[in-house]
Each structure stands twice: as structure tokens, then as C-alpha cells.
Design a protein around this motif. Sequence first.
Motif, mmCIF file in Angstrom:
data_model
loop_
_atom_site.group_PDB
_atom_site.id
_atom_site.type_symbol
_atom_site.label_atom_id
_atom_site.label_comp_id
_atom_site.label_asym_id
_atom_site.label_seq_id
_atom_site.Cartn_x
_atom_site.Cartn_y
_atom_site.Cartn_z
ATOM 1 N N GLY A 16 -140.491 43.913 -6.467
ATOM 2 C CA GLY A 16 -141.159 45.207 -6.411
ATOM 3 C C GLY A 16 -142.257 45.251 -5.369
ATOM 4 N N GLY A 17 -142.841 44.089 -5.066
ATOM 5 C CA GLY A 17 -143.878 44.013 -4.038
ATOM 6 C C GLY A 17 -143.361 43.536 -2.693
ATOM 7 N N PHE A 18 -142.030 43.483 -2.525
ATOM 8 C CA PHE A 18 -141.421 42.958 -1.297
ATOM 9 C C PHE A 18 -141.924 43.713 -0.075
ATOM 10 C CE2 PHE A 18 -138.009 43.035 1.893
ATOM 11 C CZ PHE A 18 -137.821 41.683 2.090
ATOM 12 N N ASP A 19 -142.334 42.970 0.957
ATOM 13 C CA ASP A 19 -142.884 43.582 2.169
ATOM 14 C C ASP A 19 -142.535 42.711 3.379
ATOM 15 O OD1 ASP A 19 -144.237 44.962 4.073
ATOM 16 O OD2 ASP A 19 -146.234 44.693 3.212
ATOM 17 N N PRO A 20 -141.628 43.180 4.244
ATOM 18 C CA PRO A 20 -141.258 42.391 5.432
ATOM 19 C C PRO A 20 -142.235 42.546 6.585
ATOM 20 C CG PRO A 20 -139.980 44.409 5.376
ATOM 21 C CD PRO A 20 -140.829 44.422 4.118
ATOM 22 N N ALA A 23 -144.043 39.393 8.110
ATOM 23 C CA ALA A 23 -143.137 38.510 8.850
ATOM 24 C C ALA A 23 -142.823 39.084 10.224
ATOM 25 C CB ALA A 23 -141.842 38.304 8.054
ATOM 26 N N LEU A 24 -142.627 40.400 10.309
ATOM 27 C CA LEU A 24 -142.350 41.022 11.596
ATOM 28 C C LEU A 24 -143.557 40.923 12.524
ATOM 29 C CD1 LEU A 24 -140.506 44.181 10.245
ATOM 30 C CD2 LEU A 24 -139.458 42.259 11.446
ATOM 31 N N MET A 53 -150.356 34.411 1.822
ATOM 32 C CA MET A 53 -149.700 34.097 0.555
ATOM 33 C C MET A 53 -150.651 33.390 -0.410
ATOM 34 S SD MET A 53 -145.802 33.105 1.749
ATOM 35 C CE MET A 53 -146.290 32.043 3.111
ATOM 36 N N GLY A 54 -151.418 32.422 0.111
ATOM 37 C CA GLY A 54 -152.383 31.740 -0.746
ATOM 38 C C GLY A 54 -153.493 32.661 -1.193
ATOM 39 N N GLY A 55 -153.954 33.537 -0.285
ATOM 40 C CA GLY A 55 -155.008 34.484 -0.636
ATOM 41 C C GLY A 55 -154.546 35.496 -1.663
ATOM 42 N N THR A 56 -153.299 35.935 -1.548
ATOM 43 C CA THR A 56 -152.750 36.873 -2.532
ATOM 44 C C THR A 56 -152.712 36.240 -3.910
ATOM 45 O OG1 THR A 56 -151.407 38.000 -0.862
ATOM 46 C CG2 THR A 56 -150.731 38.254 -3.148
ATOM 47 N N ILE A 167 -142.085 35.351 -3.445
ATOM 48 C CA ILE A 167 -140.978 36.304 -3.545
ATOM 49 C C ILE A 167 -141.280 37.563 -2.743
ATOM 50 C CG2 ILE A 167 -139.658 37.787 -5.116
ATOM 51 C CD1 ILE A 167 -140.138 35.609 -7.276
ATOM 52 N N SER A 168 -142.479 38.106 -2.933
ATOM 53 C CA SER A 168 -142.823 39.348 -2.239
ATOM 54 C C SER A 168 -142.926 39.153 -0.730
ATOM 55 C CB SER A 168 -144.131 39.927 -2.789
ATOM 56 O OG SER A 168 -145.211 39.043 -2.540
ATOM 57 N N GLN A 169 -143.323 37.952 -0.313
ATOM 58 C CA GLN A 169 -143.433 37.639 1.110
ATOM 59 C C GLN A 169 -142.364 36.640 1.538
ATOM 60 O OE1 GLN A 169 -145.351 39.093 3.282
ATOM 61 N NE2 GLN A 169 -146.387 40.367 1.768
#
Length: 236
Positions: A16-20, A23-24, A53-56, A167-169
Motif C-alpha cells: 500500500g505504501g509502494f513508491d518507485p 529508485a528512479l 529505508m532506515g530512517g523510515t 517492501i514499500s521501497q
Amino acid sequence: MSTSSFLGLLFPLGLGGFDPAPALIAAVYLSGGGGSALVSRRRGVLLFGLILMGGTAAWGLALTALVGASIAQIPWSDIVHLVLHAGVWTALGKGLLAVGLVAFGVYKLRSKPSPETKSRGLWGLLLVALGFIAIVTADLPFIATVALAAEQPLWMSVLAFILWSLISQSPLFLLCLAVLLHRDAVFTVWLNRVWSRVAPLVGLTVAVLCLGVGISLGIDALLYPLWGNALPGNFQ
């Protein structure tokens, strides 16, 4: 909620939090130089991924400790029932939301593909990472994870937010793995190629969904003055 049930929810919540986008952005940053500059940029991407990712995950743990229990105790069902059964105010709210959704849907249909992301320096890249950590607070799947994690032991909360971030990232995580394996050039080309094909379909899907939901809400709001409580599921 049991630990197994909580773990079972992490995958859909992460999706649900997936955000590409990160990465782009990182892929564009990588393409900004070769030779010794490429080595430096690879390190920058790894630092970017670690901070984001660690900060999230760390931010999720902090929110869980500070407000997780409070969020979990909010009577969401009562609030939703009140909002959906406020008579003319509900109709007005639906009408305003309908206008906004239809306007956004039309905008998405008429807008041209956005230009490529501009390359940034290392400090700009790290500021982007902090920005993504900040805006994740408005991500409903993230907040839902915070509320659910408040009922879990600390070790489970740590694992939960690490998994949610990965997963989200997942595109950024895979890019970082590719950098470590020195396969980032191949992965970056593949990522840009896939996104260039998928992005128009994603934009069209979002536009159609906004138009569909907006028109439905608009019709419901317009019918309320005529039918009132006669419509199933309408306001009281």
C-alpha cells in the motif's frame, strides 16, 4: 492482534505504501558520471537508500512509541459513521470531494508525461531522502502499521518497520543490491524501461478511477435533496 496475523498484514500494508520514485531518482543520480565519479555516486546511492529505508523504519518506531497506542484507541468506526450520516453536510462534503476527484481525473487525462527527473548532487539526494521520510507520515498504510505495531513487542515492531520499508521501497532496495553487486547499469536500464512502459498505464488507471469515484459521489450528492433517506445507505 496475534503476531502471526500482524505479520500477515505487513505485506499488503507495505504494498500500500509502494513508491518507485526514490529508485528512479537514485537511478538518475547514478547516470551522472563515470569512472571515479561513478564510484562516488554508487556510495551516494547506498547512503541514500540507507537513510531513506532506515530512517523510515526508525520514524515508524518513534511514532509507535509516541502515539501508536493513542491512534489505536481512536474510535474510527464511530467517526466514519458520523461523517457518512451528517445529512446535508455529508452531501456537501461528497459534492466537494466529487468536484476535486473529477478535476484531478481530467487533469491526469490531459496532462503530458512528466519530464525526466533532474540529476542532483549528493546533498540534494540526501535532502530528498529526508523529504520522503517526512511525507510518509501522511501514508495511511504506514499509519495503520504504527497503530497495529503499538500492540506488539518491541522486537516485532522493529522487524515490522524494517519489512514495511523494504517492501514499500523494493525498487530502491533492489537498486542498492545491484550497486553492491556492480550490476547497477543493467538494473537502471531495466528499471527505466519498465517504468516508461508502466507509467502511462498507471496514470490512465488513476485518472479513470478518480473520474469514476468522483462521478458516483457527485450523483449521490445531487440525489440527496430529492430522495433523502429513501436511498439505501444514505444519510439519516
